[in-house]
Design an enzyme around this catalytic site. Structure first.
Site, PDB file in Angstrom:
ATOM      1  N   ASP A 129       0.874  -1.170   0.000  1.00  0.00           N
ATOM      2  CA  ASP A 129       0.000   0.000   0.000  1.00  0.00           C
ATOM      3  C   ASP A 129       0.910   1.218   0.000  1.00  0.00           C
ATOM      4  OD1 ASP A 129      -2.230   1.722   0.366  1.00  0.00           O
ATOM      5  OD2 ASP A 129      -1.969   1.617   2.540  1.00  0.00           O
ATOM      6  N   ASP A 155      -2.226  -0.546   5.920  1.00  0.00           N
ATOM      7  CA  ASP A 155      -2.551  -0.002   7.245  1.00  0.00           C
ATOM      8  C   ASP A 155      -4.048  -0.026   7.513  1.00  0.00           C
ATOM      9  OD1 ASP A 155      -2.987   1.968   5.255  1.00  0.00           O
ATOM     10  OD2 ASP A 155      -2.925   3.552   6.764  1.00  0.00           O
TER      11      ASP A 155
END
Length: 211
Positions: A11, A173
Site C-alpha cells: 500500500d 494499514d
C-alpha cells in the site's frame, strides 16, 4: 514472514507515505470546503473523493464540484489536498531499493490522478531516480476502477496480472484491506501508523543504524 515470498505488494498511504488527514481537512475548511471532513479517510474515501479514486470522475469534474461550493482555484484545491501527505521517510526509500534486488516490487494504492501524478515526481523522482527504480508494477485504484477493500481489486491482480497470492506479501494499514486480501490467500502484514517494519525483511530498524 517472507519464506516462499516472491512478490511484495505495498500500500502507499499510511505504509510508505506518512499521512495527516486532519491537516488536509483543516486546509479544505480554510478554503471554504468543510464538506471534505465527512468524505476523507486514511483508508477509503466517500463522495466525490471516492469517485475520483475509482476513476469514475475526471480531475476536472472533481475541481468543478468543489469550485461550485467555494470560490477557489485548482491550485488552492491541490494545495489543500496535498496537505494529506507528509512524505516518505528516507529509510523507507532505501528499503525499497534494497528489497527490489530480491523481490518483485508491486504497489496497490487507493489514490487518484491528481495526487499520484504529483507524489510520483515529488517523492520518487528525486536523486536521479524514477518510480520504476522502486517498483516493477503499479496498481492504482483510479486506473482499475475499483478501490480497496472491495475484493474485486485483488481478484484483478490474480486473474488479469497473474499475481499468485501465496507468493505475495501484502502490507497495508487498513484492517479491512488486510482481511479482504487474506480471504483470497495473500500473506499479509498490518502496518501501524509510522511503523518501522523493516524487521520483517531482516533489515535493521532505524534505532540500529549507524549515525
Amino acid at each position: 514472514m517472507t519464506t516462499g515470498i516472491k512478490n511484495i505488494l505495498f500500500d502507499l498511504g499510511g505504509v510508505l507515505v506518512d499521512l495527516n488527514k486532519q491537516a488536509c481537512v483543516d486546509a479544505f475548511k480554510a478554503i471554504g470546503y468543510p464538506q471534505a471532513e465527512s468524505m476523507l479517510s486514511n483508508y477509503v474515501q466517500s463522495g466525490i473523493f471516492l469517485e475520483l479514486e475509482e476513476g469514475h470522475i475526471a480531475p476536472e469534474a472533481f475541481y468543478q464540484a468543489i469550485m461550485a461550493e467555494a470560490p477557489v482555484t485548482h491550485e488552492q484545491i491541490d494545495e489543500a489536498f496535498f496537505k494529506f501527505l507528509e512524505g516518505i521517510p528516507q529509510y523507507k526509500m532505501e528499503m525499497l531499493l534494497e528489497l527490489k534486488k530480491k523481490y518483485k516490487m508491486l504497489m496497490l494504492s487507493n489514490t487518484n490522478h491528481i495526487m499520484f501524478s504529483w507524489l510520483r515526481e515529488a517523492y520518487f523522482g528525486v536523486n536521479g531516480h524514477t518510480i520504476d527504480d522502486y517498483f516493477d508494477e503499479l496498481f492504482l485504484s483510479y486506473e482499475m476502477g475499483v478501490a480497496k477493500p472491495n475484493p474485486e481489486i485483488f481478484k484483478i491482480l490474480i486473474e488479469k496480472h497473474g499475481i499468485v497470492p501465496s507468493e505475495t506479501l501484502f502490507l497495508d494499514d487498513g484492517i479491512k484491506n488486510i482481511e479482504a486480501a487474506a480471504e483470497l490467500g495473500f500473506k499479509t502484514y498490518f502496518v501501524e501508523p509510522h511503523e518501522d517494519f523493516r524487521h520483517i525483511f531482516g533489515l535493521k530498524p532505524a534505532c540500529c543504524q549507524a549515525p
